[in-house]
Design an enzyme around this catalytic site. Structure first.
Site, mmCIF file in Angstrom:
data_model
loop_
_atom_site.group_PDB
_atom_site.id
_atom_site.type_symbol
_atom_site.label_atom_id
_atom_site.label_comp_id
_atom_site.label_asym_id
_atom_site.label_seq_id
_atom_site.Cartn_x
_atom_site.Cartn_y
_atom_site.Cartn_z
ATOM 1 N N GLY A 224 15.124 77.744 81.920
ATOM 2 C CA GLY A 224 15.414 79.352 82.387
ATOM 3 C C GLY A 224 16.176 79.478 83.425
ATOM 4 O O GLY A 224 16.201 80.735 83.718
ATOM 5 N N GLU A 260 13.024 71.375 82.715
ATOM 6 C CA GLU A 260 13.573 71.216 81.398
ATOM 7 C C GLU A 260 14.562 72.257 81.324
ATOM 8 O O GLU A 260 14.332 72.928 79.979
ATOM 9 C CB GLU A 260 12.364 70.792 80.689
ATOM 10 C CG GLU A 260 11.489 71.960 80.659
ATOM 11 C CD GLU A 260 10.438 71.797 79.495
ATOM 12 O OE1 GLU A 260 10.185 70.473 79.095
ATOM 13 O OE2 GLU A 260 9.693 72.736 78.858
ATOM 14 N N GLY A 262 17.833 74.024 79.934
ATOM 15 C CA GLY A 262 19.327 73.654 78.903
ATOM 16 C C GLY A 262 20.265 74.384 79.029
ATOM 17 O O GLY A 262 21.460 73.919 79.189
ATOM 18 N N ARG A 263 20.092 75.743 79.028
ATOM 19 C CA ARG A 263 21.360 76.548 79.161
ATOM 20 C C ARG A 263 22.316 76.220 80.216
ATOM 21 O O ARG A 263 23.602 76.091 80.238
ATOM 22 C CB ARG A 263 21.099 78.126 78.935
ATOM 23 C CG ARG A 263 22.156 78.812 78.824
ATOM 24 C CD ARG A 263 21.863 80.600 79.048
ATOM 25 N NE ARG A 263 20.582 80.912 78.234
ATOM 26 C CZ ARG A 263 21.087 81.482 76.974
ATOM 27 N NH1 ARG A 263 22.196 81.654 76.378
ATOM 28 N NH2 ARG A 263 20.112 81.599 75.939
ATOM 29 N N CYS A 338 32.417 90.833 57.618
ATOM 30 C CA CYS A 338 32.498 92.432 57.306
ATOM 31 C C CYS A 338 31.601 93.102 57.699
ATOM 32 O O CYS A 338 30.504 93.538 57.081
ATOM 33 C CB CYS A 338 32.518 92.217 55.784
ATOM 34 S SG CYS A 338 33.805 91.379 54.990
ATOM 35 N N TYR A 367 23.467 77.064 73.281
ATOM 36 C CA TYR A 367 22.715 78.244 72.332
ATOM 37 C C TYR A 367 24.321 78.949 71.595
ATOM 38 O O TYR A 367 24.512 80.262 71.587
ATOM 39 C CB TYR A 367 22.251 79.247 73.021
ATOM 40 C CG TYR A 367 20.853 78.501 73.556
ATOM 41 C CD1 TYR A 367 19.798 78.387 72.835
ATOM 42 C CD2 TYR A 367 20.962 78.235 75.137
ATOM 43 C CE1 TYR A 367 18.782 77.605 73.548
ATOM 44 C CE2 TYR A 367 19.855 77.829 75.722
ATOM 45 C CZ TYR A 367 18.599 77.375 74.763
ATOM 46 O OH TYR A 367 17.635 77.032 75.549
HETATM 47 C C1 LIG Z 1 14.107 76.777 75.539
HETATM 48 C C2 LIG Z 1 13.145 76.015 76.348
HETATM 49 C C3 LIG Z 1 13.704 75.395 77.490
HETATM 50 C C4 LIG Z 1 15.166 75.432 78.071
HETATM 51 O O1 LIG Z 1 15.434 76.922 78.467
HETATM 52 P P1 LIG Z 1 16.735 77.233 79.033
HETATM 53 O O2 LIG Z 1 16.747 78.756 78.999
HETATM 54 O O3 LIG Z 1 17.695 76.831 77.841
HETATM 55 O O4 LIG Z 1 16.862 76.470 80.258
HETATM 56 C C5 LIG Z 1 12.809 74.630 78.295
HETATM 57 N N1 LIG Z 1 11.542 74.425 77.746
HETATM 58 C C6 LIG Z 1 11.197 75.248 76.793
HETATM 59 C C7 LIG Z 1 9.584 75.146 76.431
HETATM 60 C C8 LIG Z 1 11.806 75.968 76.073
HETATM 61 O O5 LIG Z 1 11.457 76.691 74.843
#
Ligand SMILES: *Cc1c(COP(=O)(O)O)cnc(C)c1O
Length: 404
Positions: A224, A260, A262-263, A338, A367
């Protein structure tokens, strides 16, 4: 855009477009900087659901401590590519088959979302053991965040009061080893907000463990870390986050902290490159219709933002009529679908945009393609390209830290 990336964009043929281009050296540099900013005691997992492109995962391997997967599909994919990489299996609604597969694969951690899931797991263990984190939805005040997974009623994790029943089950089954807690409460946080949340979470977790006489080894505080699409250069402040974690960790000397994201790891390395097919004016407002659209890059539609972009002029004009163009004015960039929802950027002022020019949308590495509705209207899929990495990618191996 880095010169090497621009060079690749220019070398793409019209037939390659739309194209996703992943800048692997930039990704490597970014993940190295993230790792370098974090204290040693923080383990860094990459949330594969942000983008599980094989070459991206291989580039990250060796710089992260493992991967977080959120489905049986992601588990097979990551294990197939990087058999040695530690994996944590999380996510709501795990099927019995997925749980069994996770046990067969020997995942390092299972993030348990409910009492029912714990019972399912226990029923599948047979002679095996499982290392689990219980996922908690803490009643914290998150303020304004991009996405809230906790701090309010949600399908993710358990209310703190529901943990007691899980503890009883775990106490009665020596095959299930409680390693700690998992909390992924919000997405879109600044470093300061993330630090305040980690502080609150760790304090609560230690109190909870103390109250229940539990030896708490690990807390995974999720991902996050914020990505600001309106200000591409305002990146999550990893050095400030790392520096702020040090005194927090000093107060919890026996704890392993895991994150953890991601984005914030992969968003910046991806580009969605396409081309202007038409420019028209509707009630004096300029619209550029692009090859492709939100069925390839759903991010701006999903998050309701303008995807940042760069214009790469293409002087080739084969037609005998005047080239349609917009000049020094706001243009709305739309795709070929469209539907009025197929908007990639709304009323963004451009110096000059002509039919045939290329447009490279930035921050399309997370994403983006993988959350898009590819089948809608049956347009061709984009092609995929990678700016090459001078260094060989890791194949796994350097993962001494996460030992169950
Ligand atoms: C989606 C998710 C993440 C990664 O979140 P980001 O916003 O991409 O950093 C980490 N842990 C869990 C459990 C998630 O569902």
């Amino acid at each position: 855009m880095r010169p090497a990336t621009l060079d690749r964009v220019v070398r793409l043929t019209d037939d390659d477009l739309p194209a996703y281009l992943y800048d692997l050296p930039a990704l490597r540099e970014h993940v190295r900087a993230i790792r370098a900013a974090l204290p040693d005691r923080v383990e860094l997992l990459y949330a594969a659901k942000a983008n599980a492109d094989p070459r991206i995962l291989r580039t990250l391997a060796g710089h992260v401590d493992g991967f977080e997967v959120a489905s049986g599909g992601e588990l097979s994919h990551v294990r197939g590519l990087l058999p040695e990489a530690p994996t944590a299996f999380g996510g709501p609604g795990k099927t019995p088959k997925e749980l069994a597969r996770a046990l067969d694969a020997g995942v390092e951690r299972l993030h348990v979302e409910s009492e029912h899931e714990l019972l399912l797991l226990a029923g599948l263990l047979a002679g095996r053991t499982a290392d689990v984190l219980l996922r908690v939805n803490l009643p914290v005040d998150l303020g304004q965040v991009a996405l809230a997974m906790g701090g309010q009623p949600s399908p993710f994790g358990m209310d703190p009061g529901r943990l007691d029943r899980c503890l009883e089950l775990i106490a009665s089954d020596p095959r299930i080893r409680l390693r700690g807690l998992h909390l992924h409460l919000a997405s879109g946080l600044t470093a300061a907000a993330q630090l305040a949340l980690v502080d609150e979470v760790l304090t609560w977790a230690e109190d909870w463990a103390h109250h229940h006489g539990i030896d708490l080894c690990e807390v995974n505080v999720g991902g996050g870390m914020g990505v600001d699409y309106a200000h591409p250069h305002r990146k999550f402040d990893w050095p400030a986050f790392g520096a702020g974690l040090r005194p927090l960790l000093a107060r919890h000397p026996h704890l392993t902290l895991r994150i953890e994201p991601g984005r914030s790891v992969t968003a910046y390395c991806g580009w969605y490159v396409t081309q202007v097919l038409d420019i028209k004016f509707s009630r004096r407002q300029a619209f550029a219709v692009l090859r492709g659209g939100t069925h390839h890059l759903r991010t701006p539609a999903a998050k309701q933002h303008d995807q940042p972009f760069e214009v790469i002029p293409d002087d080739d004009w084969p037609w005998p009529w005047d080239r349609p163009e917009a000049r020094d004015e706001p243009v709305t960039l739309v795709g070929q679908l469209c539907t009025p929802k197929d908007v990639l950027a709304r009323r963004v002022t451009v110096k000059r945009l002509r039919v045939g020019d290329r447009v490279a949308f930035a921050m399309a590495g997370a994403y983006a393609w993988n959350i898009s509705h590819h089948a809608f209207l049956m347009h061709p899929h984009p092609t995929f390209h990678h700016v090459e990495d001078a260094e060989p990618s890791a194949t796994g191996g350097a993962y001494a830290r996460q030992t169950p």
